[in-house]
Design an enzyme around this catalytic site. Structure first.
Site, PDB file in Angstrom:
ATOM      1  N   ASP A 162      -2.666 -10.750  -0.961  1.00 47.42           N
ATOM      2  CA  ASP A 162      -3.167  -9.377  -0.905  1.00 47.42           C
ATOM      3  C   ASP A 162      -4.597  -9.459  -0.372  1.00 47.42           C
ATOM      4  OD1 ASP A 162      -3.556  -6.640  -1.334  1.00 47.42           O
ATOM      5  OD2 ASP A 162      -2.303  -6.629  -3.106  1.00 47.42           O
ATOM      6  N   HIS A 196      -0.988  -7.179   2.438  1.00 44.43           N
ATOM      7  CA  HIS A 196      -1.987  -6.121   2.284  1.00 44.43           C
ATOM      8  C   HIS A 196      -1.994  -5.160   3.475  1.00 44.43           C
ATOM      9  CE1 HIS A 196      -5.723  -3.966   1.710  1.00 44.43           C
ATOM     10  NE2 HIS A 196      -6.052  -4.303   2.948  1.00 44.43           N
ATOM     11  N   HIS A 209      -4.833  -8.105  -7.366  1.00 46.98           N
ATOM     12  CA  HIS A 209      -5.742  -7.190  -8.085  1.00 46.98           C
ATOM     13  C   HIS A 209      -5.020  -6.582  -9.267  1.00 46.98           C
ATOM     14  CE1 HIS A 209      -3.302  -4.033  -6.361  1.00 46.98           C
ATOM     15  NE2 HIS A 209      -3.322  -4.743  -5.255  1.00 46.98           N
ATOM     16  N   HIS A 218      -4.679  -0.627  -8.341  1.00 48.14           N
ATOM     17  CA  HIS A 218      -3.574   0.267  -7.967  1.00 48.14           C
ATOM     18  C   HIS A 218      -2.284  -0.530  -8.138  1.00 48.14           C
ATOM     19  CE1 HIS A 218      -4.231  -2.047  -4.273  1.00 48.14           C
ATOM     20  NE2 HIS A 218      -2.953  -1.828  -3.977  1.00 48.14           N
ATOM     21  N   GLU A 226       1.024  -5.492  -9.800  1.00 50.05           N
ATOM     22  CA  GLU A 226       1.964  -5.897  -8.744  1.00 50.05           C
ATOM     23  C   GLU A 226       2.518  -7.300  -9.011  1.00 50.05           C
ATOM     24  OE1 GLU A 226      -0.529  -5.319  -5.312  1.00 50.05           O
ATOM     25  OE2 GLU A 226      -0.248  -3.145  -5.346  1.00 50.05           O
TER      26      GLU A 226
HETATM   27 ZN   LIG Z   1      -1.978  -4.719  -3.774  1.00 54.08          ZN
END
Ligand SMILES: [Zn+2]
Length: 280
Positions: free
Chosen positions: A8, A62, A106, A118, A137
């Site tokens: 990411d 990403h 993240h 997120h 994630e």
């Molecule tokens: Zn992500």
């Protein structure tokens, strides 16, 4: 040794703003270089630990998923890039791999403030739980690893990212390269130190795998993903899909339940792509 590396960008040391992660923006070239250095540090750890010529597949996960430069990847890694991948952040993984790396991941928006937090689509999704526990994630992506019988070995990012993976992959090693202060602030290691930490942790993870100390993701099946959408309209749309049911009380929550972890992940991805239509 064959390693699948999903990269990411929000978890790279120094990254604290979307602008730094968007092609065309002034600072993007700098930060994509820092991301590349972290990816390469993880690959270097594999090469050192495994010896010989390990096979590495880097799946860029990403944004438009073309943030790295193929000729700069270490370890003669293959590069899977570009959009509209059916398995998204986990495209390319199959049963032939020995381990999975999550680099520059993240946190989610639940719990402690996490830099650029997120879960797949922040406009549609407020929170995801996997078998009742909040997941980012990484935990969702671990479903695919479980389905292929491949352990997750490494995660890199901030302290919240490391903590979020632990319930699902307790054996995975974490390289914490920054401490999130808020959604848009973090105290980061110097990139040199971040890369050294990632390289060392990747090496330790591969060694731990060889010693039999890293098991498959600890996710009980059938598994349930409970997704709190941003509003009831989005939740209603999510229920157009098979194996997606509304919550009995909360009109913003839907439940995805499946005994097949890979099919569960695909349903989730379909939900993400479908709801983009009214969430953006
Ligand atoms: Zn992500």
């Amino acid at each position: 040794m064959k390693i699948f590396l999903s990269s990411d960008m929000a978890g790279t040391a120094g990254v604290v703003d979307w602008e730094q992660c968007r092609p065309g923006q002034t600072d993007y070239e700098l930060y994509r270089g820092l991301l590349r250095d972290e990816v390469n540090a993880a690959i270097d750890g594999v090469v050192t630990a495994a010896g010989g010529e390990p096979e590495i597949l880097v799946n860029d996960s990403h944004g438009r998923m073309a943030n790295l430069r193929p000729e700069r990847l270490h370890g003669d890694a293959s590069y899977l890039s570009g959009r509209h991948k059916p398995f998204y952040m986990m495209q390319g993984l199959d049963d032939s791999f020995d381990g999975v790396f999550f680099v520059s991941y993240h946190g989610s928006m639940s719990g402690t403030p996490a830099t650029l937090s997120h879960t797949y689509n922040p406009l549609a999704i407020a929170e995801v739980r996997l078998n009742g526990a909040v997941t980012g994630e990484s935990g969702i992506n671990a479903l695919v690893a479980l389905g292929h019988g491949v352990p997750v070995l490494l995660i890199t990012g901030d302290q919240t990212t490391a903590a979020e993976l632990r319930p699902f992959c307790p054996d995975a090693r974490a390289a914490v390269v920054k401490k999130s202060i808020s959604r848009f602030a973090a105290e980061s290691l110097h990139p040199h130190r971040a890369c050294a930490l990632i390289e060392r942790t990747a090496r330790e993870a591969v060694e731990a795998l060889a010693a039999g100390a890293i098991g498959l993701p600890a996710i009980a099946l059938p598994a349930t993903l409970s997704v709190r959408m941003r509003n009831p309209d989005i939740a209603e749309m999510a229920c157009w899909l098979e194996r997606v049911e509304p919550d009995a009380e909360d009109a913003t929550v839907v439940h995805l339940r499946d005994s097949d972890p890979i099919r569960l992940y695909r349903t989730f991805i379909t939900l993400v792509l479908l709801t983009r239509g009214i969430a953006e």
